[in-house]
Scaffold this active site. Structure first.
Site, PDB file in Angstrom:
ATOM      1  N   SER A  85       0.800  -1.233   0.000  1.00 38.56           N
ATOM      2  CA  SER A  85       0.000   0.000   0.000  1.00 38.56           C
ATOM      3  C   SER A  85       0.829   1.278   0.000  1.00 38.56           C
ATOM      4  O   SER A  85       0.288   2.349  -0.287  1.00 38.56           O
ATOM      5  CB  SER A  85      -0.916   0.043   1.222  1.00 38.56           C
ATOM      6  OG  SER A  85      -2.136  -0.552   0.930  1.00 38.56           O
ATOM      7  N   LYS A  88       0.700   3.393  -2.954  1.00 35.51           N
ATOM      8  CA  LYS A  88      -0.462   4.276  -3.211  1.00 35.51           C
ATOM      9  C   LYS A  88      -0.071   5.746  -3.096  1.00 35.51           C
ATOM     10  O   LYS A  88      -0.547   6.591  -3.857  1.00 35.51           O
ATOM     11  CB  LYS A  88      -1.583   3.974  -2.206  1.00 35.51           C
ATOM     12  CG  LYS A  88      -2.222   2.603  -2.386  1.00 35.51           C
ATOM     13  CD  LYS A  88      -3.109   2.256  -1.198  1.00 35.51           C
ATOM     14  CE  LYS A  88      -3.825   0.924  -1.438  1.00 35.51           C
ATOM     15  NZ  LYS A  88      -4.368   0.328  -0.224  1.00 35.51           N
ATOM     16  N   TYR A 211      -2.137  -2.188 -10.651  1.00 35.83           N
ATOM     17  CA  TYR A 211      -2.113  -1.931  -9.203  1.00 35.83           C
ATOM     18  C   TYR A 211      -1.440  -3.083  -8.453  1.00 35.83           C
ATOM     19  O   TYR A 211      -0.625  -2.858  -7.540  1.00 35.83           O
ATOM     20  CB  TYR A 211      -3.553  -1.723  -8.706  1.00 35.83           C
ATOM     21  CG  TYR A 211      -3.691  -1.764  -7.206  1.00 35.83           C
ATOM     22  CD1 TYR A 211      -3.381  -0.645  -6.435  1.00 35.83           C
ATOM     23  CD2 TYR A 211      -4.113  -2.915  -6.557  1.00 35.83           C
ATOM     24  CE1 TYR A 211      -3.493  -0.685  -5.055  1.00 35.83           C
ATOM     25  CE2 TYR A 211      -4.227  -2.959  -5.181  1.00 35.83           C
ATOM     26  CZ  TYR A 211      -3.913  -1.854  -4.439  1.00 35.83           C
ATOM     27  OH  TYR A 211      -4.010  -1.898  -3.070  1.00 35.83           O
ATOM     28  N   TYR A 263      -4.857   4.359   7.539  1.00 34.71           N
ATOM     29  CA  TYR A 263      -6.238   3.855   7.457  1.00 34.71           C
ATOM     30  C   TYR A 263      -7.087   4.429   8.596  1.00 34.71           C
ATOM     31  O   TYR A 263      -6.969   5.606   8.922  1.00 34.71           O
ATOM     32  CB  TYR A 263      -6.255   2.319   7.458  1.00 34.71           C
ATOM     33  CG  TYR A 263      -5.272   1.715   6.509  1.00 34.71           C
ATOM     34  CD1 TYR A 263      -5.401   1.916   5.138  1.00 34.71           C
ATOM     35  CD2 TYR A 263      -4.205   0.973   6.956  1.00 34.71           C
ATOM     36  CE1 TYR A 263      -4.496   1.377   4.252  1.00 34.71           C
ATOM     37  CE2 TYR A 263      -3.295   0.422   6.073  1.00 34.71           C
ATOM     38  CZ  TYR A 263      -3.450   0.625   4.727  1.00 34.71           C
ATOM     39  OH  TYR A 263      -2.548   0.097   3.847  1.00 34.71           O
ATOM     40  N   VAL A 281       0.966  -3.673   3.954  1.00 34.59           N
ATOM     41  CA  VAL A 281       0.721  -4.938   4.658  1.00 34.59           C
ATOM     42  C   VAL A 281       1.916  -5.880   4.706  1.00 34.59           C
ATOM     43  O   VAL A 281       1.889  -6.848   5.455  1.00 34.59           O
ATOM     44  CB  VAL A 281      -0.465  -5.761   4.112  1.00 34.59           C
ATOM     45  CG1 VAL A 281      -1.772  -5.215   4.539  1.00 34.59           C
ATOM     46  CG2 VAL A 281      -0.365  -5.983   2.647  1.00 34.59           C
TER      47      VAL A 281
END
Ligand code: GLN
Length: 339
Positions: A85, A88, A211, A263, A281
């Site tokens: 992530s 991102k 992605y 998050y 993760v």
């Protein structure tokens, strides 16, 4: 995580408005942060992407990269792992740099969903709006917006852009990529749901493929520190001197990370650490102190939101000891005559 869980209740908070301590003091603090965080065995290694479960929970590395290009590192800073992530943040920066922040703001948004990173409910609750680029929905929408007429062109832009942030050619871990391709039904569903709402206007399954590849790019803690230092340095990589994105893109991205980078735990993180950060993760965590340093950590065990436990503890220690918290100030009054 709260102050008590972060194990920093006894650490003095230096003001973030001051200068960095000298290099040997930074080395000491990096060693102390590592030593303290290493004793913590809480958290679980991610296993929803099967290959990630094979990571060694004891691996741990911490690297601080200054905007002057100095590196301060300890532990397993050269073990490579998939960026997941954390990609991102950097893909969003590339999209904003190419299309302008306003366009990305309209399509993706900048508010926290308050829900898990792979939530479908969050999309439905918000009329198909992804809400922010740091959850899977917003990240898929961002990858769809990467410049390029084909998926192959978009992929080239992603891999070359992220490599410029790191200052070296990044490569995909094909095993991680395949492991996620076999299990990413949920991300495919999210992309198709976004297509149904008109938020993705190219082939959604090709977007998921790009992605998934971007998430499988291999980095180490040192790379993350350098990538973070590039954001701390107004978009110029402090090792290569190359401008990767504009200073205003960095500013906008860091605001988004402060609100959403960890998050649904982003509020707790900002409250305790006072810096923009982004977790992945596989156990990576990047944190940015604007104008000062990037911090990269690697430790696979995660909290329930998917953020590295030891990474958070080490970063909290460094935020306090190095005086990085952007909200912490000392009084300017001392020594001044009252007006
Ligand atoms: N590739 C992962 C996914 O899409 C990334 C998630 C993460 O790092 N939180 O599920």
């Amino acid at each position: 995580m709260r102050e008590s869980e972060l194990d920093v209740a006894d650490v003095q908070q230096r003001a973030g408005t001051g200068a960095l301590p000298p290099g040997d003091r930074i080395d000491d603090l990096v060693r102390e942060a590592y030593g303290r965080a290493r004793t913590h065995a809480e958290g679980e290694v991610a296993d929803y992407i099967p290959i990630l479960a094979e990571a060694d929970p004891a691996s741990f590395g911490v690297c601080v990269a200054g905007v002057d290009g100095e590196l301060h590192e300890i532990g397993d800073t050269r073990i490579r792992f998939s960026i997941q992530s954390i990609s991102k943040a950097f893909v969003y920066a590339l999209v904003c740099d190419a299309l302008g922040h306003e366009k990305a703001f309209d399509v993706i948004g900048v508010n926290n969903t308050g829900l898990a990173f792979n939530s479908v409910v969050a999309i439905e609750l918000n009329d198909g709006h992804p809400m922010n680029p740091m959850v899977n929905a917003g990240a898929l929408a961002a990858t769809a917006m990467v410049p390029g007429d084909t998926a192959a062109e978009k992929w080239d832009a992603v891999v070359s852009g992220l490599s410029r942030f790191a200052g070296r050619e990044l490569v995909v871990d094909e095993t991680v990529y395949r492991s996620e391709v076999e299990t990413n039904l949920r991300n495919r569903a999210i992309a198709q749901l976004l297509e149904s709402y008109g938020r993705i206007t190219v082939d959604p399954l090709e977007v998921v493929d790009v992605y998934t590849r971007q998430c499988a790019l291999l980095v180490d803690a040192r790379d993350l520190a350098v990538m973070g230092a590039t954001l701390a340095d107004g978009g110029v990589n402090p090792l290569t001197g190359e401008r990767v994105v504009s200073a205003s893109v960095c500013r906008d991205l860091l605001a988004v990370l402060a609100a959403t980078g960890l998050y649904e735990r982003s509020g707790e993180w900002l409250f305790e650490i006072g810096l923009p950060g982004k977790s992945g993760v596989a156990g990576g965590l990047v944190t940015v102190a604007p104008g000062k340093v990037g911090i990269g950590t690697y430790s696979p065990p995660l909290d329930s939101a998917g953020n590295s436990v030891r990474g958070q503890i080490a970063t909290a220690y460094l935020s306090r000891g190095l005086g990085l918290n952007i909200f912490a100030s000392d009084s300017h009054f001392s020594g001044r005559t009252p007006r």
